[in-house]
Design a protein around this motif. Structure first.
Motif, PDB file in Angstrom:
ATOM      1  N   PHE A  12      -0.608  -5.033   1.197  1.00  0.00           N
ATOM      2  CA  PHE A  12      -1.939  -4.437   1.200  1.00  0.00           C
ATOM      3  C   PHE A  12      -1.949  -3.330   0.157  1.00  0.00           C
ATOM      4  CE2 PHE A  12      -2.469  -5.397   6.027  1.00  0.00           C
ATOM      5  CZ  PHE A  12      -2.639  -6.735   5.729  1.00  0.00           C
ATOM      6  N   LEU A  13      -3.153  -2.898  -0.225  1.00  0.00           N
ATOM      7  CA  LEU A  13      -3.295  -1.803  -1.181  1.00  0.00           C
ATOM      8  C   LEU A  13      -3.929  -0.605  -0.490  1.00  0.00           C
ATOM      9  CD1 LEU A  13      -4.558  -3.656  -4.403  1.00  0.00           C
ATOM     10  CD2 LEU A  13      -2.218  -2.962  -3.830  1.00  0.00           C
ATOM     11  N   LEU A  14      -3.242   0.527  -0.518  1.00  0.00           N
ATOM     12  CA  LEU A  14      -3.762   1.770   0.046  1.00  0.00           C
ATOM     13  C   LEU A  14      -4.376   2.596  -1.080  1.00  0.00           C
ATOM     14  CD1 LEU A  14      -0.735   2.722   2.367  1.00  0.00           C
ATOM     15  CD2 LEU A  14      -2.900   1.653   3.042  1.00  0.00           C
ATOM     16  N   LEU A  15      -5.681   2.808  -1.000  1.00  0.00           N
ATOM     17  CA  LEU A  15      -6.376   3.503  -2.094  1.00  0.00           C
ATOM     18  C   LEU A  15      -6.146   5.006  -2.071  1.00  0.00           C
ATOM     19  CD1 LEU A  15      -9.780   1.564  -2.168  1.00  0.00           C
ATOM     20  CD2 LEU A  15      -7.628   1.068  -3.365  1.00  0.00           C
ATOM     21  N   ARG A  88       3.241   5.957  -8.542  1.00  0.00           N
ATOM     22  CA  ARG A  88       1.973   5.452  -9.080  1.00  0.00           C
ATOM     23  C   ARG A  88       1.662   4.051  -8.547  1.00  0.00           C
ATOM     24  NH1 ARG A  88      -0.130  10.123 -11.127  1.00  0.00           N
ATOM     25  NH2 ARG A  88       1.307  11.128 -12.589  1.00  0.00           N
ATOM     26  N   SER A  89       1.944   3.850  -7.286  1.00  0.00           N
ATOM     27  CA  SER A  89       1.724   2.545  -6.665  1.00  0.00           C
ATOM     28  C   SER A  89       0.804   2.714  -5.461  1.00  0.00           C
ATOM     29  CB  SER A  89       3.053   1.923  -6.224  1.00  0.00           C
ATOM     30  OG  SER A  89       2.840   0.774  -5.434  1.00  0.00           O
ATOM     31  N   GLN A  90       0.060   1.674  -5.167  1.00  0.00           N
ATOM     32  CA  GLN A  90      -0.822   1.679  -3.999  1.00  0.00           C
ATOM     33  C   GLN A  90      -0.384   0.661  -2.959  1.00  0.00           C
ATOM     34  OE1 GLN A  90      -4.626   0.880  -5.909  1.00  0.00           O
ATOM     35  NE2 GLN A  90      -5.186   3.060  -5.832  1.00  0.00           N
ATOM     36  N   ALA A  91       0.724  -0.002  -3.211  1.00  0.00           N
ATOM     37  CA  ALA A  91       1.119  -1.137  -2.385  1.00  0.00           C
ATOM     38  C   ALA A  91       1.882  -0.707  -1.132  1.00  0.00           C
ATOM     39  CB  ALA A  91       1.969  -2.101  -3.201  1.00  0.00           C
ATOM     40  N   ILE A  92       1.645  -1.443  -0.059  1.00  0.00           N
ATOM     41  CA  ILE A  92       2.462  -1.377   1.148  1.00  0.00           C
ATOM     42  C   ILE A  92       2.616  -2.808   1.643  1.00  0.00           C
ATOM     43  CG2 ILE A  92       0.432  -0.951   2.623  1.00  0.00           C
ATOM     44  CD1 ILE A  92       2.274   0.604   4.513  1.00  0.00           C
ATOM     45  N   THR A  93       3.812  -3.198   1.994  1.00  0.00           N
ATOM     46  CA  THR A  93       4.052  -4.568   2.417  1.00  0.00           C
ATOM     47  C   THR A  93       3.319  -4.862   3.724  1.00  0.00           C
ATOM     48  OG1 THR A  93       6.044  -3.988   3.664  1.00  0.00           O
ATOM     49  CG2 THR A  93       6.320  -4.550   1.328  1.00  0.00           C
ATOM     50  N   TYR A  94       3.098  -6.143   3.979  1.00  0.00           N
ATOM     51  CA  TYR A  94       2.434  -6.548   5.223  1.00  0.00           C
ATOM     52  C   TYR A  94       3.239  -6.067   6.433  1.00  0.00           C
ATOM     53  CZ  TYR A  94       0.740  -9.593   8.961  1.00  0.00           C
ATOM     54  OH  TYR A  94       0.250 -10.068  10.150  1.00  0.00           O
ATOM     55  N   ALA A  95       4.561  -6.288   6.382  1.00  0.00           N
ATOM     56  CA  ALA A  95       5.426  -5.840   7.481  1.00  0.00           C
ATOM     57  C   ALA A  95       5.408  -4.324   7.603  1.00  0.00           C
ATOM     58  CB  ALA A  95       6.852  -6.341   7.257  1.00  0.00           C
ATOM     59  N   GLY A  96       5.385  -3.632   6.454  1.00  0.00           N
ATOM     60  CA  GLY A  96       5.336  -2.169   6.472  1.00  0.00           C
ATOM     61  C   GLY A  96       4.047  -1.652   7.067  1.00  0.00           C
ATOM     62  N   CYS A  97       2.940  -2.345   6.786  1.00  0.00           N
ATOM     63  CA  CYS A  97       1.634  -1.933   7.325  1.00  0.00           C
ATOM     64  C   CYS A  97       1.600  -2.117   8.839  1.00  0.00           C
ATOM     65  CB  CYS A  97       0.528  -2.758   6.669  1.00  0.00           C
ATOM     66  SG  CYS A  97      -1.139  -2.217   7.092  1.00  0.00           S
ATOM     67  N   ILE A  98       2.103  -3.250   9.320  1.00  0.00           N
ATOM     68  CA  ILE A  98       2.135  -3.510  10.759  1.00  0.00           C
ATOM     69  C   ILE A  98       3.037  -2.487  11.461  1.00  0.00           C
ATOM     70  CG2 ILE A  98       2.821  -5.161  12.540  1.00  0.00           C
ATOM     71  CD1 ILE A  98       0.279  -5.936  11.095  1.00  0.00           C
ATOM     72  N   THR A  99       4.183  -2.208  10.856  1.00  0.00           N
ATOM     73  CA  THR A  99       5.110  -1.231  11.439  1.00  0.00           C
ATOM     74  C   THR A  99       4.484   0.153  11.477  1.00  0.00           C
ATOM     75  OG1 THR A  99       7.001  -2.488  10.581  1.00  0.00           O
ATOM     76  CG2 THR A  99       7.415  -0.209  11.240  1.00  0.00           C
ATOM     77  N   GLN A 100       3.801   0.532  10.389  1.00  0.00           N
ATOM     78  CA  GLN A 100       3.151   1.839  10.338  1.00  0.00           C
ATOM     79  C   GLN A 100       2.063   1.950  11.398  1.00  0.00           C
ATOM     80  OE1 GLN A 100       0.436   3.108   7.002  1.00  0.00           O
ATOM     81  NE2 GLN A 100       2.125   4.503   6.534  1.00  0.00           N
TER      82      GLN A 100
END
Length: 320
Positions: A12-15, A88-100
């Motif tokens: 996912f992208l976190l703005l 300078r990145s906006q990315a978070i992995t799918y697994a990382g997003c669910i864990t967060q």
């Protein structure tokens, strides 16, 4: 866009809070300072409570656990945001997003439950002072803490398992600095009726229930304080609740502000800014609020360097 299976979404992208590079530098410095202050302040409070035998009471037992939860609450979101700004990145992995999301919901619920238990503790201390040690015994305190953890973990697990069944579009952008549960649901391409239903039930039961319990406790506390004849007695009774009441007001008011701002159209960015209050500011201020007018905490904090100075040489000798 065609929906894909949730397991096929790699990231996912976190703005974030802003896309301005100069403003991001300021945000990085500000949030890094607040995060370090949060960890330092809460760790210091935990150390003070654990090192002073006079503070081994139910009130400070729950307070030290609240500090531990606040460290976890802030650590769930801020380090990832700082990492994204730094790289300078906006990315978070799918697994990382669910864990967060799992740990964010877990620690948020723990905060609410612990504040409710602390309100009950103050109610017993003021309304039933002669039976306080009997009612708030170590076994009950342990069971209350265990209940907080179990209910929070089960709630977080339920909500995240439901998210795992959703499908997302090929490009998922979240206008926030962390994976906010509501915003993630809005990005789903599949039906979220069940998720929304469970979400509203949880808000009523785990948000409204504890809030009513806290209001009820303080209503009874104020009724008891009014019956105290001496002004000194009233002041002493009120001072035992002032810090907790301040933290409760700050947490619930900021959470309510986020809820109201998220209900407004095109307010995702303002909701992200408002959420800083209860995700970062409140955990940072909690140890200072509790120690500002508390003589016992101040005394314990002054003795922390002395305790460390005594224990550290002993530890070195044992290692040798």
């Amino acid at each position: 866009m065609e929906p894909t299976n949730a397991t096929d979404v790699s990231e996912f992208l976190l703005l974030g809070l802003s896309e301005d590079l100069q403003l991001q530098t300021l945000i990085f410095g500000l949030f890094l300072s607040m995060y370090l202050l949060t960890v330092w302040g809460n760790l210091l409070l935990i150390l003070a409570v654990s090192s002073d035998s006079h503070l081994h009471t139910p009130m400070y037992f729950f307070l030290s656990n609240l500090s531990l939860v606040d460290i976890g609450f802030t650590s769930t979101t801020v380090p990832k945001m700082l990492h994204n700004i730094w790289t300078r990145s906006q990315a978070i992995t799918y697994a990382g997003c669910i864990t967060q999301m799992y740990f964010f919901i877990l620690f948020a619920a723990l905060d609410i439950f612990l504040l409710t238990v602390m309100a009950y503790d103050r109610y017993v201390a003021i309304c039933h002072p002669l039976h306080y040690t009997v009612i708030m015994n170590p076994r009950l305190c342990g069971l209350l803490l265990l209940g907080c953890w179990v209910l929070s973990a089960l709630n977080s697990l339920l909500e995240n398992l439901l998210v795992l069944n959703l499908s997302f579009c090929t490009e998922v952008t979240i206008p926030h600095f962390f994976c906010d549960f509501n915003l993630v649901l809005q990005q789903a391409c599949s039906d979220t009726f069940l998720n929304d239903t469970v979400k509203y039930i949880v808000v009523v039961l785990m948000g409204g229930g504890p809030f009513i319990a806290i209001l009820s406790s303080y209503f009874k506390i104020l009724t008891t304080i009014r019956r105290i004849s001496s002004a000194q007695g009233k002041s002493k009774a009120f001072n035992t609740c002032a810090s907790h009441l301040s933290v409760v007001s700050l947490f619930f008011c900021s959470a309510l502000g986020v809820y109201l701002s998220s209900a407004m159209p095109h307010s995702s960015r303002s909701s992200a800014v408002t959420s800083v209050l209860y995700t970062v500011v409140t955990p940072m201020l909690n140890p200072f609020i509790y120690s500002l007018r508390n003589k016992d905490i101040k005394r314990a904090l002054r003795s922390v360097p002395e305790t460390a100075a005594i224990k550290f040489p002993v530890i070195l000798l044992l290692k040798k």
